[in-house]
Design a protein around this motif. Structure first.
Motif, PDB file in Angstrom:
ATOM      1  N   GLU B 108       0.838  -1.246   0.265  1.00 52.91           N
ATOM      2  CA  GLU B 108       0.139   0.155  -0.136  1.00 52.91           C
ATOM      3  C   GLU B 108       0.790   1.275   0.037  1.00 52.91           C
ATOM      4  OE1 GLU B 108      -3.341   0.296  -0.155  1.00 52.91           O
ATOM      5  OE2 GLU B 108      -3.387   2.355   0.244  1.00 52.91           O
ATOM      6  N   ARG B 109       2.275   1.163   0.648  1.00 56.34           N
ATOM      7  CA  ARG B 109       2.529   2.377   0.749  1.00 56.34           C
ATOM      8  C   ARG B 109       3.861   2.737  -0.152  1.00 56.34           C
ATOM      9  NH1 ARG B 109       4.847   2.200   6.870  1.00 56.34           N
ATOM     10  NH2 ARG B 109       5.712   4.326   6.117  1.00 56.34           N
ATOM     11  N   MET B 110       4.031   1.683  -1.128  1.00 56.72           N
ATOM     12  CA  MET B 110       4.991   1.735  -2.284  1.00 56.72           C
ATOM     13  C   MET B 110       4.558   2.885  -3.290  1.00 56.72           C
ATOM     14  SD  MET B 110       5.679  -2.139  -3.926  1.00 56.72           S
ATOM     15  CE  MET B 110       6.828  -1.795  -4.972  1.00 56.72           C
ATOM     16  N   ALA B 111       5.313   3.571  -4.035  1.00 53.90           N
ATOM     17  CA  ALA B 111       4.959   4.655  -5.093  1.00 53.90           C
ATOM     18  C   ALA B 111       4.240   3.690  -6.215  1.00 53.90           C
ATOM     19  CB  ALA B 111       6.479   4.998  -5.536  1.00 53.90           C
ATOM     20  N   PRO B 112       3.324   4.555  -6.815  1.00 51.69           N
ATOM     21  CA  PRO B 112       2.712   3.787  -7.735  1.00 51.69           C
ATOM     22  C   PRO B 112       3.351   3.265  -8.781  1.00 51.69           C
ATOM     23  CG  PRO B 112       1.348   5.808  -7.138  1.00 51.69           C
ATOM     24  CD  PRO B 112       2.754   5.802  -6.486  1.00 51.69           C
ATOM     25  N   ASP B 113       4.398   3.898  -9.311  1.00 55.35           N
ATOM     26  CA  ASP B 113       5.251   3.406 -10.395  1.00 55.35           C
ATOM     27  C   ASP B 113       6.092   2.259 -10.176  1.00 55.35           C
ATOM     28  OD1 ASP B 113       6.620   5.402  -8.894  1.00 55.35           O
ATOM     29  OD2 ASP B 113       7.854   6.000 -10.266  1.00 55.35           O
ATOM     30  N   HIS B 129      -3.213 -10.771  -5.966  1.00 56.57           N
ATOM     31  CA  HIS B 129      -2.977 -11.034  -4.751  1.00 56.57           C
ATOM     32  C   HIS B 129      -2.756  -9.500  -4.146  1.00 56.57           C
ATOM     33  CE1 HIS B 129      -0.832 -12.554  -0.627  1.00 56.57           C
ATOM     34  NE2 HIS B 129      -2.028 -11.913  -0.261  1.00 56.57           N
ATOM     35  N   VAL B 130      -1.807  -8.996  -4.807  1.00 54.19           N
ATOM     36  CA  VAL B 130      -1.216  -7.738  -4.438  1.00 54.19           C
ATOM     37  C   VAL B 130      -2.356  -6.555  -4.705  1.00 54.19           C
ATOM     38  CG1 VAL B 130       0.216  -5.459  -4.875  1.00 54.19           C
ATOM     39  CG2 VAL B 130       1.174  -7.728  -4.824  1.00 54.19           C
ATOM     40  N   LEU B 131      -2.885  -6.809  -5.905  1.00 57.29           N
ATOM     41  CA  LEU B 131      -3.970  -5.727  -6.358  1.00 57.29           C
ATOM     42  C   LEU B 131      -5.319  -5.879  -5.235  1.00 57.29           C
ATOM     43  CD1 LEU B 131      -4.128  -5.692 -10.316  1.00 57.29           C
ATOM     44  CD2 LEU B 131      -3.469  -3.836  -8.658  1.00 57.29           C
ATOM     45  N   ALA B 132      -5.643  -7.039  -4.792  1.00 51.51           N
ATOM     46  CA  ALA B 132      -6.673  -7.307  -3.965  1.00 51.51           C
ATOM     47  C   ALA B 132      -6.672  -6.460  -2.885  1.00 51.51           C
ATOM     48  CB  ALA B 132      -6.807  -8.864  -3.726  1.00 51.51           C
ATOM     49  N   GLY B 133      -5.104  -6.559  -2.116  1.00 50.91           N
ATOM     50  CA  GLY B 133      -5.132  -5.870  -0.709  1.00 50.91           C
ATOM     51  C   GLY B 133      -5.047  -4.445  -0.922  1.00 50.91           C
ATOM     52  N   LEU B 134      -5.028  -3.915  -1.984  1.00 50.17           N
ATOM     53  CA  LEU B 134      -4.687  -2.187  -2.307  1.00 50.17           C
ATOM     54  C   LEU B 134      -5.993  -1.445  -1.865  1.00 50.17           C
ATOM     55  CD1 LEU B 134      -2.639  -1.949  -5.205  1.00 50.17           C
ATOM     56  CD2 LEU B 134      -1.843  -1.559  -2.808  1.00 50.17           C
ATOM     57  N   SER B 135      -5.723  -0.203  -1.257  1.00 48.21           N
ATOM     58  CA  SER B 135      -6.957   0.776  -1.174  1.00 48.21           C
ATOM     59  C   SER B 135      -7.440   1.122  -2.523  1.00 48.21           C
ATOM     60  CB  SER B 135      -6.331   1.977  -0.463  1.00 48.21           C
ATOM     61  OG  SER B 135      -5.538   2.636  -1.189  1.00 48.21           O
ATOM     62  N   ARG B 137      -8.021   3.827  -4.195  1.00 50.90           N
ATOM     63  CA  ARG B 137      -7.172   4.959  -4.649  1.00 50.90           C
ATOM     64  C   ARG B 137      -6.062   4.399  -5.319  1.00 50.90           C
ATOM     65  NH1 ARG B 137      -4.639  10.649  -3.037  1.00 50.90           N
ATOM     66  NH2 ARG B 137      -2.592   9.900  -3.195  1.00 50.90           N
ATOM     67  N   GLU B 138      -4.990   3.729  -4.462  1.00 51.73           N
ATOM     68  CA  GLU B 138      -3.967   3.039  -4.929  1.00 51.73           C
ATOM     69  C   GLU B 138      -4.090   2.022  -6.033  1.00 51.73           C
ATOM     70  OE1 GLU B 138      -0.617   4.069  -4.206  1.00 51.73           O
ATOM     71  OE2 GLU B 138      -1.528   5.517  -2.698  1.00 51.73           O
ATOM     72  N   ARG B 139      -5.283   1.275  -5.949  1.00 46.84           N
ATOM     73  CA  ARG B 139      -5.332   0.201  -6.889  1.00 46.84           C
ATOM     74  C   ARG B 139      -5.687   0.900  -8.436  1.00 46.84           C
ATOM     75  NH1 ARG B 139      -8.710  -3.701  -4.598  1.00 46.84           N
ATOM     76  NH2 ARG B 139     -10.397  -2.233  -4.727  1.00 46.84           N
ATOM     77  N   GLU B 140      -6.327   2.108  -8.359  1.00 47.85           N
ATOM     78  CA  GLU B 140      -6.861   2.834  -9.517  1.00 47.85           C
ATOM     79  C   GLU B 140      -5.420   3.465 -10.207  1.00 47.85           C
ATOM     80  OE1 GLU B 140      -9.197   6.824 -10.696  1.00 47.85           O
ATOM     81  OE2 GLU B 140      -9.905   5.579  -8.948  1.00 47.85           O
ATOM     82  N   ALA B 143      -3.574   0.257 -11.797  1.00 49.48           N
ATOM     83  CA  ALA B 143      -4.357  -0.315 -12.632  1.00 49.48           C
ATOM     84  C   ALA B 143      -4.029   0.570 -13.853  1.00 49.48           C
ATOM     85  CB  ALA B 143      -5.697  -0.387 -12.275  1.00 49.48           C
ATOM     86  N   ALA B 144      -3.857   1.969 -13.686  1.00 44.67           N
ATOM     87  CA  ALA B 144      -3.701   2.797 -14.796  1.00 44.67           C
ATOM     88  C   ALA B 144      -2.484   2.780 -15.600  1.00 44.67           C
ATOM     89  CB  ALA B 144      -4.053   4.212 -14.444  1.00 44.67           C
TER      90      ALA B 144
END
Lengths: 468, 468
Positions: B108-113, B129-135, B137-140, B143-144
């Motif tokens: 969750e705390r990693m930079a998006p890039d 697994h990673v994507l499922a655990g994200l908030s 906002r961060e998932r969006e 994903a982008a």
């Protein structure tokens, strides 16, 4: 990859292949024609349509006369930007063609670190000429930087930095930045110093801007920020910047006083130049500073001649080895058929291992004390690869000649690959341990050394197989 | 070069060789012992004494179990810093060993890039697994970024940027930075946008701070600042940053709206990774992502096996060539003595030319349309070098064997060197023109191809000289 040099006006987008295609349609030939026709209005039009770094690229590719012609057509501001983008070799090429006032003006306005690098590589006469034309302040800056050894951080740092005192508030520090920032190369990383100018840490402009105005600098500063001595090796300092993700690295003297900053763009250039040098050395060439397209045939030949000579002398070993086994060779001529395949494959396996070891050393993944672990791993890698290749050689050899010759080749391949991988990977580490640049252990050097030993292995195996 | 990893407390200075020596005296062996003994207090002491990037380096070198052990001993803040310094492969190694709450927290705390790059290289199951655990906002965000193709700028940009409007004053823009800057990866380069979020240029924090508060942003902004599309090739974008000396490059969509920034530290990493890949390819290895010391024997062998196999198959050509000339070889066995020397030298000359051409292409000094100029120059370089080597070979050959054999070798060397340099330099350019990575034209490939043709030249010359 400079094909991506985007012509102004063409939007940078869509598939990137699009602009490669767009560029192919916009040939530099036009510029070359304009230069050859001495078409000044045409050249001015071309210059107006291109970015400074594109102009710099063309100046680097051009010969001295055309380079100076292009440069003199630039207006004063753009000329300086373009000049800053050039390598020292190309800067010298341009400067040598300028008349005195223009020469002095360009040199005076260069950043001190760029000037020191230019002078460090230039002939002594040229350097004296440059120094004589400088204002006292700039001369003093440059002389100080030139006092540091080649390849040291001192040669690459910018002395024009803004330092802030530890007892200031964020607001006071910002006031210092506003007052002195215009002359500094960067204001994003500010060394924090005590009253004796000793280094205490760094504070970023970002933190100064984002903090409450009354926050003490001592509190928002990073006391663990990395720093280097001016005498340190610049490539190591650049790798340290890469590891710690800082934009600028404070440079100090032996009494821990701040002398300047090493900025990330210089670090980036240092690493790229080091990679280019390593790559040249890895192919058995002497690195040279200039642009590939502006190097003459003689310059290119000179960069390669020394190693080719040494290697052909080393290769006479293979002649000696074959002379020792001349009887074996005369009685089974078919053995000669596989000599290029065998030594070639051994050379390839050795080159792969050597290249991997040199790169791992360069980026810091391997240290010289890992030599035994590396040797043991690479020996096993060589055995695995050798066994695979032996199976292939057995089939090919049996089909093309006969099974006894094929068996000799196959058994030799296993031994040669293991030997080549072990030698290839450990030699760079041993070289570094005794203070030689590991990149000198080039693929051709390893190949040549493996050739002679590979032949010995091959003929000893063949004698056993044929019962000679 | 990671020998320079300075132990804290040892002052960074004096001769840089000093700290290399200091490091040799402080062996990592200690850490390995601590890990093997599972000595937790000892490990905590070690961690307290080392900088995050040094810890990251040890985690990269360690196997999965020890890497996780080390990582879990870090306090929360340092853990994140260390994690950010790891390559995606090593990040995955660590994450796979963490329990659910710690796993989610780090991700969750990693930079998006960084997260997008990790997921781009990870197996699909791990990524889900990673994507499922994200908030949300961060998932969006992630994903982008993952929507962009591999190796495109979109995968590497940071979407968390502060943009300022063109109608603001410097003071208003600074207020925006103060309000939104804490979340952004960088605030030193601010994209200037219009009301439709379209890119108009950039303004630097430096200029905002140094300008009068009421100055309009539109006036202090750089309208000529380079930009790239999110779909552009990231290596080209990184080279553009290097050419233009910017700290961050605005990234836009096809309608010119700002999507994010490519920062210089990411560009630096991209170029270094590209150089590492090119170097691996140049030695005929497949590039792989991991750390050299943590790669297994099987992984190393796999990276090299494909090319060795292809090359040994290509080398059977040399067997065929020698079979054609078997009669000549049988009647003058002495010709066989010089086969390794001749093909080795030809291979070296070809490898030098190929390496120079690949590097010149990579750094943008040569374009594919230069192919004829390059071929003509390299042919002459080969002739010069060949003539020099021929003189040496004539002497050596006459001393070791006899003058007729030596003459055959000497004449062949001139032809082989010219041919090798021409082929070696033009093949990378032709490869690029047809869309193949030029680095695939490796030194071993050129060497192997030159071997067969070199032998043909040698035996044709020998037949003439001996009148066979």
């Amino acid at each position: 990859m400079r094909d991506h040099v985007y012509p102004r006006g063409i939007p940078l987008g869509g598939d990137w292949r699009e602009y490669v295609a767009a560029m192919a349609a916009q040939p530099t030939e036009t510029l070359r024609d304009l230069l050859e026709d001495n078409d000044l209005p045409g050249l001015q039009g071309w210059l107006a349509e291109h970015q400074p770094y594109e102009v710099a690229d063309e100046i680097a590719r051009a010969d001295a006369v055309h380079a100076v012609l292009l440069f003199r057509l630039l207006d004063k501001e753009r000329a300086l930007t373009v000049f800053e983008e050039l390598d020292p070799t190309d800067q010298q090429k341009v400067l040598s063609g300028l008349r005195e006032p223009a020469f002095r003006d360009v040199v005076e306005r260069m950043a001190p670190d760029d000037r020191a690098r230019l002078l460090g590589e230039a002939p002594a006469k040229f350097a004296r000429h440059v120094l004589a034309g400088l204002s006292p302040r700039e001369r003093e800056y440059t002389a100080a930087l030139l006092g540091y050894p080649e390849h040291s951080v001192g040669r690459y740092m910018t002395p024009e930095t803004v330092a802030v005192r530890h007892h200031m508030s964020a607001d006071e520090a910002l006031a210092v930045v506003r007052r002195k920032g215009a002359d500094a190369e960067t204001v994003y990383t500010l060394p924090v110093i005590d009253d004796r100018r000793c280094f205490l840490g760094t504070v970023s402009l970002r933190d100064l801007v984002l903090s409450a105005p009354e926050s003490p600098v001592a509190e928002i500063a990073d006391a663990d920020a990395p720093q280097v001595r001016a005498t340190a090796d610049v490539e190591e300092a650049a790798r340290l910047m890469q590891d710690t993700n800082v934009l600028a690295l404070p440079v100090t003297d032996s009494e821990n006083r701040v002398l300047g900053l090493l900025t990330i763009d210089d670090a980036f250039e240092v690493i790229e130049a080091a990679d280019t040098e390593d790559i040249a050395r890895q192919s058995g060439s002497t690195p040279w500073a200039g642009h590939y397209m502006s190097a003459s045939v003689v310059e290119l030949a000179r960069a390669r001649a020394v190693w080719l000579l040494l290697l052909i002398l080393a290769a006479t070993l293979t002649v000696n080895v074959l002379q020792v086994f001349e009887d074996t060779l005369a009685s089974v001529t078919a053995l000669a058929l596989f000599i290029p395949l065998l030594v070639g494959t051994g050379g390839n396996a050795g080159a792969q291992a050597a290249t991997a070891a040199v790169r791992a050393l360069a980026v810091g993944e391997v240290r010289t004390r890992d030599v035994l672990r590396v040797a043991w791993r690479e020996c096993r890698v060589g055995l695995v690869l050798g066994a695979m290749l032996a199976a292939v050689a057995l089939v090919i050899g049996t089909l093309l000649v006969d099974v006894t010759v094929a068996a000799s080749v196959a058994v030799s391949l296993v031994a040669v690959c293991a030997w080549a991988a072990t030698i290839g990977s450990t030699m760079p580490l041993l070289a570094k341990r005794v203070g030689i640049d590991p990149a000198v252990i080039s693929a051709p050097l390893v190949t040549t050394l493996v050739d002679a030993t590979g032949l010995i292995i091959y003929f000893l195996v063949a004698r056993l197989v044929f019962g000679l």
